[in-house]
Scaffold this motif. Structure first.
Motif, PDB file in Angstrom:
ATOM      1  N   PHE A  16       0.885  -1.162   0.000  1.00  0.00           N
ATOM      2  CA  PHE A  16       0.000   0.000   0.000  1.00  0.00           C
ATOM      3  C   PHE A  16       0.920   1.208   0.000  1.00  0.00           C
ATOM      4  CE2 PHE A  16      -2.641   3.386   1.517  1.00  0.00           C
ATOM      5  CZ  PHE A  16      -3.852   3.137   0.905  1.00  0.00           C
ATOM      6  N   PHE A  61      -8.937  15.095   2.416  1.00  0.00           N
ATOM      7  CA  PHE A  61      -8.820  14.165   1.290  1.00  0.00           C
ATOM      8  C   PHE A  61      -9.925  13.123   1.316  1.00  0.00           C
ATOM      9  CE2 PHE A  61      -7.076  10.356   3.400  1.00  0.00           C
ATOM     10  CZ  PHE A  61      -6.660  10.877   4.620  1.00  0.00           C
ATOM     11  N   GLY A  63     -10.577   8.761  -0.126  1.00  0.00           N
ATOM     12  CA  GLY A  63      -9.879   7.561  -0.575  1.00  0.00           C
ATOM     13  C   GLY A  63     -10.912   6.580  -1.101  1.00  0.00           C
ATOM     14  N   TYR A 128      -5.922   2.722  -6.373  1.00  0.00           N
ATOM     15  CA  TYR A 128      -6.399   3.584  -5.283  1.00  0.00           C
ATOM     16  C   TYR A 128      -6.523   5.012  -5.810  1.00  0.00           C
ATOM     17  CZ  TYR A 128      -6.636   5.632  -0.583  1.00  0.00           C
ATOM     18  OH  TYR A 128      -7.031   6.298   0.544  1.00  0.00           O
ATOM     19  N   ARG A 130      -7.063   8.956  -4.871  1.00  0.00           N
ATOM     20  CA  ARG A 130      -6.886   9.881  -3.758  1.00  0.00           C
ATOM     21  C   ARG A 130      -7.265  11.305  -4.195  1.00  0.00           C
ATOM     22  NH1 ARG A 130      -4.025  10.137   1.027  1.00  0.00           N
ATOM     23  NH2 ARG A 130      -5.112   8.205   1.537  1.00  0.00           N
ATOM     24  N   TYR A 160      -3.516  -2.761   2.675  1.00  0.00           N
ATOM     25  CA  TYR A 160      -3.064  -1.763   3.646  1.00  0.00           C
ATOM     26  C   TYR A 160      -2.337  -2.423   4.804  1.00  0.00           C
ATOM     27  CZ  TYR A 160      -3.136   2.333   6.656  1.00  0.00           C
ATOM     28  OH  TYR A 160      -2.776   3.387   7.456  1.00  0.00           O
ATOM     29  N   LYS A 188     -12.547  13.980   7.047  1.00  0.00           N
ATOM     30  CA  LYS A 188     -11.328  13.311   6.591  1.00  0.00           C
ATOM     31  C   LYS A 188     -10.255  14.388   6.406  1.00  0.00           C
ATOM     32  CE  LYS A 188     -10.288   9.265   3.787  1.00  0.00           C
ATOM     33  NZ  LYS A 188      -9.771   8.435   4.871  1.00  0.00           N
ATOM     34  N   TYR A 193      -4.962  12.776  10.788  1.00  0.00           N
ATOM     35  CA  TYR A 193      -3.983  11.712  10.539  1.00  0.00           C
ATOM     36  C   TYR A 193      -2.643  12.086  11.172  1.00  0.00           C
ATOM     37  CZ  TYR A 193      -7.739   9.897   7.835  1.00  0.00           C
ATOM     38  OH  TYR A 193      -8.972   9.403   7.502  1.00  0.00           O
ATOM     39  N   ALA A 226      -7.037   4.401  10.500  1.00  0.00           N
ATOM     40  CA  ALA A 226      -7.364   4.305   9.072  1.00  0.00           C
ATOM     41  C   ALA A 226      -8.526   3.349   8.829  1.00  0.00           C
ATOM     42  CB  ALA A 226      -6.132   3.858   8.286  1.00  0.00           C
ATOM     43  N   ALA A 288      -9.107   1.131   2.404  1.00  0.00           N
ATOM     44  CA  ALA A 288      -7.761   0.565   2.347  1.00  0.00           C
ATOM     45  C   ALA A 288      -7.693  -0.747   3.132  1.00  0.00           C
ATOM     46  CB  ALA A 288      -6.744   1.563   2.899  1.00  0.00           C
TER      47      ALA A 288
HETATM   48  C1  COI Z   1      -8.713   4.790   3.019  1.00  0.00           C
HETATM   49  O1  COI Z   1      -9.086   3.726   3.465  1.00  0.00           O
HETATM   50  O2  COI Z   1      -8.984   5.162   1.865  1.00  0.00           O
HETATM   51  C2  COI Z   1      -7.936   5.715   3.812  1.00  0.00           C
HETATM   52  O3  COI Z   1      -8.015   6.874   3.564  1.00  0.00           O
HETATM   53  C3  COI Z   1      -7.080   5.181   4.853  1.00  0.00           C
HETATM   54  C4  COI Z   1      -5.723   5.735   4.793  1.00  0.00           C
HETATM   55  C5  COI Z   1      -4.686   5.060   4.067  1.00  0.00           C
HETATM   56  C6  COI Z   1      -5.437   6.996   5.419  1.00  0.00           C
END
Ligand code: COI
Ligand code: PLP
Length: 344
Positions: A16, A61, A63, A128, A130, A160, A188, A193, A226, A288
């Motif tokens: 990841f 953000f 995800g 993924y 973002r 992850y 978020k 984080y 997460a 994730a």
């Molecule tokens: C996700 O599961 O998409 C997340 O944002 C977790 C992360 C890696 C911060």
């Protein structure tokens, strides 16, 4: 039929992690409207040195993942929920969020432009996505930015938590409070984080996979850094925390529906720490994390073990199979949760 050549990566071994792909897109909000977006292959973002994202944390953000079907189609899973959650997060941080249609357009645009990085079906990897929102207008006073950048990047990822659908050990964080009612735990926000990194580093030093947060009274389970948390009790009961200081997980929300379809009684309510002794299985869940079964939870030196051999239990396995089959198009999508991105 696939009309493009895949990037030559070892998809089955992907961590990841971030790796450069071909294109990302940036949209600017200025003078009350969003522009048409610019595609670029640059991995750098020009930002004023006085951007509120940098000084005051106006940064958030999303995800989400693109799932590859057996016949090589690309599916998004409930992406409109991510668009709506970005709007919620933006409201919490006094930022301008892209409208839902713009969010979805941006995601599809970047996925299409990077289709050669879409992992093949069955390799345990996904693309993924973002999306990122930053307060970018230059200023030094503490006030909402007058300009915003909304950007989307994609990167192919593996699991992850190491080894895919396998278990991890958690430790309850009894010192650091990551979020509290009235704070920004439901957003978020990048700052959440950062606030959790100390606990994660501490957990890893202690030989655990991750920290599990309590609420600010330290009496109830909140979530992980997460992912959300759920536990299963005898009698097919799916129990997950209701809390004003956790992120509303789209995965957890979907699992509650699927669990109910599978005959579970779903309970979303405060979960006292002491109830950890009553669960037969526990897990982390999220985009994730997917479902990451928990091998054991340690609190104040005492350890509760859920999985003797570390192997996922039958409940997590059943839920994992139901969720991932739907996401990859192997099972019928009776809720209309998947959306195909035209990549050919
Ligand atoms: C996700 O599961 O998409 C997340 O944002 C977790 C992360 C890696 C911060
Ligand atoms: N909680 C936190 C703090 C997260 O970072 C995530 C990951 O996105 C989740 C929960 C799970 O949310 P979702 O299922 O929408 O990915």
């Amino acid at each position: 039929m696939t009309t493009f050549e895949r990037a030559p990566l070892n998809y089955a071994e992907l961590p990841f992690g971030y790796q450069k792909t071909d294109i990302n897109v940036r949209y600017i909000w200025r003078n009350g409207s969003w522009d048409a977006g610019t595609e670029t292959d640059s991995e750098f973002l020009p930002l004023p040195i006085a951007a509120p994202a940098l000084h005051y944390g106006q940064a958030l953000f999303e995800g989400l993942k693109v799932y590859t079907t057996k016949d090589d189609r690309a599916l998004l899973f409930r992406a409109e929920q991510n668009a709506r959650r970005m709007q919620h997060s933006a409201e919490m941080l006094s930022m301008q969020a892209p409208p839902e249609e713009l969010f979805l357009e941006a995601v599809e645009r970047v996925v299409r432009a990077n289709r050669r990085f879409l992992p093949p079906y069955g390799e345990g990897a996904t693309l993924y996505v973002r999306p990122l929102l930053l307060g970018s207008g230059a200023q030094i006073g503490v006030a909402p930015a007058e300009e915003y950048v909304f950007m989307v990047l994609v990167t192919p990822v593996g699991p992850y938590f190491k080894n895919g659908f396998s278990s991890t050990k958690l430790v309850i964080e009894d010192e650091i409070v990551r979020a509290m009612p009235g704070g920004i735990g439901t957003a978020k926000a990048g700052g959440n984080y950062a606030a959790g990194m100390r606990a994660t580093v501490k957990a890893k030093k202690g030989g655990f996979g991750e920290a599990l947060y309590l609420d600010s009274t330290k009496r109830f389970i909140d979530e992980l850094g997460a992912g959300n948390f759920f536990g299963i009790r005898e009698g097919k009961r799916y129990i997950t925390p209701a809390s004003p200081s956790i992120l509303h997980s789209i995965t957890n929300d979907s699992l509650q529906t699927l669990a109910s379809d599978l005959g579970y009684i779903v309970e979303k309510r405060p979960v006292p720490v002491g109830e950890l002794f009553d669960f037969v299985e526990t897990a982390a869940c999220g985009t994730a994390a997917v479902i990451t079964p928990v091998e054991s939870i340690t609190y104040k030196g005492e350890t509760i073990t859920y999985l003797k051999d570390g192997q996922p239990g039958p409940h997590c396995t059943e839920l994992y199979n139901a969720l991932t089959a739907l996401q990859t198009g192997d099972a019928p999508d009776s809720y209309g949760w998947t959306h195909e991105v035209n990549i050919n």
